[in-house]
Design an enzyme around this catalytic site. Structure first.
Site: not given
Ligand code: PAF
Length: 282
Positions: A36-37, A61, A155, A149, A187, A151, A33
């Site tokens: 940004g988080h 993913q 998504q 986010g 990031s 960014k 983290l």
């Molecule tokens: O943006 C991210 O960090 C990831 O794609 C998420 C949304 C946590 C899904 O794993």
């Protein structure tokens, strides 16, 4: 702040909050983290009395040859980072908890159309992994609100589409990108950059800002703007994947009169793949 690893512990705590009439906001993350988080957690707290942060490096993913194995897993540091934020609970499940039938037998949630270009084209299967895990996290946490986010612009649009299409009763909120003083979007993957690459990296945002100013000045030759940005980025040491000007609402190709645009970019710089975007309201 509580840290739980199982669905049962999580459900027990959420039931208690619900019993007291509290609303729940979810901030899904893959950990490691940064500020940004933290800003997403603070935004979450504006929308609900309780904030759950999930920390889960989602295997589905990541594509073949991507950084799943080396992705920084920093739970202890993340816990310390969240201590001074309004987060109430960290849910850090293992893979079996999120995918009880195993990753190979997992139900896949897939959004067509929106996922086919940009990061979806460059990272085949990536968005199926994102929507599949976010749908699972929504089912497990059952939040009222979820924060993503800006960014990851594509998504958040994909997740909005999935949520609306499946009538999932979760309000999606998008939090602004947090940047370093020199403009680089924060990031987790910035940590892959060498000192020299870190010096070059803000030029990605610089290229977007340049296009933003040209658009504000009335330029509408979208393709020329995109291709000259790619040339500039490559000359600076990036390997640009795309720079694209699209309708902010749905990523469709804009006509000259479109007044809500997004400029999206992705570029590799050494070992890091950086993405960024700006929204331009004319
Ligand atoms: O943006 C991210 O960090 C990831 O794609 C998420 C949304 C946590 C899904 O794993």
């Amino acid at each position: 702040m509580l840290v739980v690893h199982t669905k049962e512990e999580l459900a027990e705590q959420i039931a208690e909050w619900r019993h007291s009439g509290d609303h729940v906001a979810l901030v899904p993350t893959m950990g490691n983290l940064h500020a940004g988080h933290v800003s997403l957690v603070e935004l979450a707290r504006e929308h609900a009395e309780r904030v759950v942060v999930t920390i889960f490096v989602n295997p589905t993913q990541f594509g073949e040859g991507e950084d799943f194995d080396t992705y920084p897993r920093t739970l202890e540091r993340d816990k310390r980072r969240l201590k001074s934020t309004p987060a109430d609970l960290i849910f850090a499940p293992d893979v079996e908890t999120v995918y009880p039938f195993g990753v190979e037998a997992a139900t896949v949630v897939s959004v067509p159309g929106l996922t086919e270009e940009f990061c979806g084209a460059k990272r085949p299967g990536h968005f199926d992994g994102v929507t599949s895990v976010v749908a699972r996290l929504f089912a497990i946490v059952q939040p009222d609100v979820a924060i993503f986010g800006q960014k990851d612009y594509q998504q958040q649009l994909v997740i909005r589409h999935m949520t609306a299409d499946l009538s999932i009763p979760v309000q999606i909120i998008t939090g602004e990108t947090v940047r370093a003083d020199d403009g680089l979007a924060l990031s987790s993957r910035n940590s892959y950059l060498s000192d020299e690459e870190r010096e070059i990296a803000p030029q990605l945002h610089g290229a977007l800002e340049f296009i933003g100013r040209e658009l504000q000045n009335g330029k509408r030759n979208y393709e020329d703007l995109e291709s000259s940005a790619i040339v500039r980025l490559n000359a600076a040491g990036f390997a640009a994947e795309y720079v694209s000007i699209r309708r902010a609402e749905n990523l469709e190709i804009p006509d000259r009169d479109c007044d809500e645009l997004v400029v999206l970019a992705a570029a590799r710089l050494g070992p890091a793949r950086l993405i960024d975007n700006i929204v331009v309201t004319i």
